[in-house]
Structures are given as structure tokens and as C-alpha cells.
Scaffold this motif. Structure first.
Motif, mmCIF file in Angstrom:
data_model
loop_
_atom_site.group_PDB
_atom_site.id
_atom_site.type_symbol
_atom_site.label_atom_id
_atom_site.label_comp_id
_atom_site.label_asym_id
_atom_site.label_seq_id
_atom_site.Cartn_x
_atom_site.Cartn_y
_atom_site.Cartn_z
ATOM 1 N N LEU A 1 14.065 -23.756 40.955
ATOM 2 C CA LEU A 1 13.217 -22.565 40.854
ATOM 3 C C LEU A 1 12.849 -22.067 42.251
ATOM 4 O O LEU A 1 11.845 -22.497 42.835
ATOM 5 C CB LEU A 1 11.947 -22.891 40.067
ATOM 6 N N ILE B 1 12.541 -28.569 37.958
ATOM 7 C CA ILE B 1 12.215 -29.173 36.658
ATOM 8 C C ILE B 1 13.372 -30.075 36.243
ATOM 9 O O ILE B 1 14.524 -29.630 36.185
ATOM 10 C CB ILE B 1 11.989 -28.105 35.572
ATOM 11 N N SER C 1 6.212 -22.947 37.622
ATOM 12 C CA SER C 1 7.150 -23.928 37.076
ATOM 13 C C SER C 1 6.662 -24.473 35.738
ATOM 14 O O SER C 1 7.440 -24.631 34.789
ATOM 15 C CB SER C 1 7.334 -25.075 38.072
ATOM 16 N N CYS D 1 8.932 -20.238 43.645
ATOM 17 C CA CYS D 1 8.125 -20.538 42.447
ATOM 18 C C CYS D 1 7.217 -21.731 42.752
ATOM 19 O O CYS D 1 7.690 -22.778 43.199
ATOM 20 C CB CYS D 1 9.045 -20.847 41.266
ATOM 21 N N MET E 1 7.381 -30.002 43.350
ATOM 22 C CA MET E 1 7.462 -28.856 44.262
ATOM 23 C C MET E 1 7.664 -29.369 45.678
ATOM 24 O O MET E 1 7.105 -30.398 46.076
ATOM 25 C CB MET E 1 6.200 -28.001 44.185
ATOM 26 N N VAL F 1 8.140 -32.185 36.730
ATOM 27 C CA VAL F 1 8.108 -31.045 37.642
ATOM 28 C C VAL F 1 7.698 -31.538 39.028
ATOM 29 O O VAL F 1 6.777 -32.349 39.166
ATOM 30 C CB VAL F 1 7.114 -29.966 37.152
ATOM 31 N N ASP G 1 16.808 -18.295 38.960
ATOM 32 C CA ASP G 1 16.776 -19.734 38.755
ATOM 33 C C ASP G 1 18.178 -20.264 38.512
ATOM 34 O O ASP G 1 19.095 -19.526 38.150
ATOM 35 C CB ASP G 1 15.859 -20.081 37.580
ATOM 36 N N SER H 1 10.523 -25.141 43.656
ATOM 37 C CA SER H 1 10.149 -26.119 42.639
ATOM 38 C C SER H 1 11.381 -26.542 41.851
ATOM 39 O O SER H 1 12.437 -25.910 41.918
ATOM 40 C CB SER H 1 9.103 -25.533 41.683
ATOM 41 N N ILE I 1 14.589 -18.983 31.518
ATOM 42 C CA ILE I 1 14.410 -19.010 32.977
ATOM 43 C C ILE I 1 14.701 -17.628 33.567
ATOM 44 O O ILE I 1 15.237 -16.755 32.905
ATOM 45 C CB ILE I 1 15.325 -20.070 33.634
#
Length: 401
Positions: free
Chosen positions: A320, A268, A328, A323, A362, A360, A306, A266, A302
Motif C-alpha cells: 500500500l 497487509i 491500511s 498509505c 507500516m 498490518v 496498490d 504499509s 484495494i
């Protein structure tokens, strides 16, 4: 002749890096000087220069492993630049919003800046290699001359019994030199024949004792310098987190790992709300401190696995590994909460409260590159901006306040 060929190879690498830098600057100039969204804009000259750059990258001279890494980065960025430019110029994005046009053009310029920065770094490494090659060849020649001189002196000393003592003393001195002990020679049997040699030797010893360092010391210095250079090339100078180049290297590495082991991945994307207003009201120095403060908050919240990097301006990306979306979102919420609880103090009295808009995304089967994963997170972040900021938006269907 062998030394000449070594230097010639390094010079060819230097000429190559300069041509790469020139092509990159030409591409930037063609973007800056004209409006690429204009219906009359001729993309032919830009594409021709881009093709020449790609052809140049494919016909590079022999490079070292370190140089090849940077070369691969430039080649990858060049292909990304061409794809983005083609997307912009195919239909001029006639129905697109001006902010999107501006964003795409800004991204195009940013990627060209990355190519220029990489080519400058490659040029710096090549120039240092030129210096090292010349230094090694000169040292080799000096050693060969020194050995030859020792051989001639040894033969001369054997001519007479008187010279034998002098030979022994000089030989002892050379042995001490070899062990790093540079001492002055005093002959037991003085002779005019050896006086000039001894004086020259003593003078050489004096210079060597002032300039020579041990192999271990030199090795440590080189290792320290190499480590510093690696840190500088991968670290954002302001926030001390990973820079854009290191961010993409880590992202592509995690993407390859996910493709092998099929784990979750993932991302961010964080943008500081109203950052321009902070700069306008408090000054750029406070703005810089705010960016560093945001990085400290993110690092605190975090996980150790990460990876935080500066994407550009007031935008940051957190990679991430292993995750999913739920994890996330939880990390993003912790960052928002921690930032709200830990405001930046300005001039020891003013509390600067800021918020973050986060997108976010993934990794799924539709993502074929790290850039596509960033793109989805970026789109989600802009949705957060449009819905009032200080929000977490997930690429797809999720919406988090």
C-alpha cells in the motif's frame, strides 16, 4: 572466427547458469537430508557451498541486461538465505516453539526454491540467446554468399550480348526478391549456361516464399513472445496475480521510492483461515477456486495504486504506497466485509464461508529492508491466528477484531 567467439560467450553463460543451479540444489539437499536444529548438525559444509555460490555470482561472465536482472535477484536471495541460515544455526533456537522452527526452515527452503527457479529461468534465456546468435551468424553467411554469387553472375553476363538480356531478367528477379515478391524466372534467350542457375533461383524462390515472413511480422511475433514471457515470469499461474518474485521486486521499488520522497508505505499480509480443512473436505480443486475468489475480492477492494501478490500457499501480500496505518486498516476491513458478503459457491449449491487473518505493518526507521516489513506483518498475522482468527492485528500495539 567472430561468429565462433559469439557462440563461445553464450556457451560460457550456459555453463555458468548450470553451475549456479547445481549449487542451489546442493544447498537444498543439505537442508532436506539433515536436521539443521540438531546439536550435532555441521553447518560448515552448507556454508562452504554457500560461499562458493556467492563467489561464483561475483565472477560471472559478461551478461545481457535481461540476464543481469535475474543475476542480481539470485545474488540478493543468496545473501538473504545465508543470513537466515546463520540465524537458525547460531543457537539452534533451543527455546523456540516447534512451529517457529518449522516456519523458519520452510522459509529457508522457499528462498532456495526461488534461487533455483531464477537460475532455471536464466538458463532458459541463455539457451534462447544461443539459438538466436547461431541463427544470425548463419543468416549473415548466407547473405554474404548470395551477394558474392550475384557479383560473379553479373560479370559473366557481360561477356556476350546474348547474356545481357538474361542478366537484365535475372537482375529484375532479384529486385523483386528484395521487395518480397518471389516470382519464377523465364528467360527470353534460353541457354544451357543459365538454365541451372535459373532452376536453382526458382527453387530458392519457392522455399523463400514458403518460409520467409516480413520484418514487421517477425518484430510483432518477437514482441508478443517477449510480453508473454514477462507475464509468465511475474504472474502466479493459479491466481493470475503477481508471484513472489514480482512481489519482492515491487516491494523493493516502493521501499526505494519511500526513502527518496519520505511517503508512507504499509503492508497487509493475508492468510486464509482453516484452508487445509477446505482442501481436505472439498478437494484441492475447490481450494484453488477459493484462492482465486479471495484474490478477486481483494482486487475489488484495494486502490489502483496498490499491489497484490501471492506470497506462498494461502498467504497473500498487499503493498500500500502512500498509505498510513489508518488507511491500511480500513482497506483490510473492507476486504473482510466483502468476503463475508460474497461467499464462494461450490457445485452451484453449497456456500463456502471462509475468514481471513490479517497482519498490518507500516514502514518505520527500524525497517532496513522489505523483508523486515514483511516479517512484522507476519508476526501480527500470527497474533491474529492465536486470538481466534478472522481478525486484523497491527504490528506494535493495535488490535482490530
Amino acid at each position: 572466427m567472430w561468429s565462433s567467439e559469439k557462440v563461445k560467450l553464450e556457451l560460457s553463460r550456459e555453463h555458468y547458469t548450470q553451475k549456479v543451479a547445481n549449487y542451489a540444489n546442493t544447498l537444498k539437499q543439505l537442508i532436506v537430508s539433515d536436521d539443521i536444529y540438531d546439536n550435532d548438525y555441521d553447518a560448515g559444509e552448507w556454508l562452504e557451498s554457500q560461499s562458493k555460490l556467492l563467489h561464483l555470482l561475483q565472477s560471472s561472465p559478461s551478461l545481457t541486461a535481461q540476464q543481469q536482472i535475474i543475476q542480481n535477484s539470485i545474488a540478493s536471495q543468496s545473501k538473504n538465505v545465508k543470513r537466515l541460515f546463520t540465524k537458525i544455526t547460531e543457537n539452534k533456537l533451543k527455546n523456540a516453539d516447534e512451529s517457529i522452527k518449522k516456519l523458519l526452515k520452510s522459509r529457508l527452503m522457499t528462498q532456495l526454491e526461488v534461487i533455483s527457479a531464477d537460475s532455471m529461468q536464466l538458463s532458459g534465456i541463455v539457451q534462447q540467446d544461443i539459438y538466436n546468435v547461431i541463427k544470425r551468424q548463419v543468416l549473415f553467411i548466407l547473405i554474404a554468399l548470395g551477394v558474392s554469387l550475384c557479383t560473379l553472375l553479373y560479370g559473366s553476363f557481360r561477356l556476350t550480348r546474348v547474356f545481357r538480356t538474361s542478366l537484365k531478367e535475372i537482375k529484375t528477379a532479384f529486385e523483386k526478391n528484395h521487395s518480397g515478391s518471389f516470382q519464377k524466372i523465364t528467360l527470353s534467350n534460353h541457354s544451357d549456361e543459365f538454365a541451372s542457375i535459373v532452376n536453382a533461383f526458382n527453387g530458392m524462390n519457392k522455399k523463400l516464399s514458403e518460409t520467409t515472413v516480413s520484418l514487421e511480422v517477425m518484430k510483432k511475433v518477437i514482441e508478443d513472445k517477449t510480453r508473454v514471457l514477462e507475464e509468465l515470469s511475474n504472474t502466479d499461474p493459479l491466481t493470475k496475480v503477481a508471484n513472489r518474485r514480482a512481489l519482492f521486486e515491487r516491494g523493493n521499488m516502493e521501499l526505494s521510492r519511500e526513502n527518496r520522497y519520505h511517503n508512507n508505505l504499509s503492508l497487509i499480509l493475508i492468510d486464509c483461515d482453516y484452508f487445509k480443512n477446505v482442501n481436505d473436505k472439498y478437494g484441492h480443486q475447490v481450494g484453488d477456486e477459493l484462492l482465486k475468489h479471495i484474490c478477486k475480492v481483494c482486487i475489488k477492494e484495494i486502490r489502483s495504486v496498490d499491489f497484490l501478490g501471492r506470497y506462498g500457499g494461502e498467504e497473500f501480500i498487499i503493498i500500500l504506497p502512500d498509505c498510513d496505518l489508518k488507511g491500511s486498516i480500513e482497506i483490510a476491513k473492507r476486504i473482510q466485509h466483502s468476503l463475508s458478503e460474497n461467499n464462494l459457491i461450490v457445485d452451484n449449491k453449497k456456500v463456502l464461508k471462509v475468514t481471513l487473518s490479517m497482519g498490518v505493518s507500516m514502514l518505520t526507521d527500524k525497517h532496513k529492508s522489505f523483508e523486515q516489513l514483511i516479517y512484522d506483518a507476519d508476526q501480527a498475522m500470527y497474533v491474529a491466528k492465536e486470538k481466534g482468527r478472522n481478525r486484523i492485528e497491527v504490528s506494535g500495539t493495535h488490535s482490530i477484531h
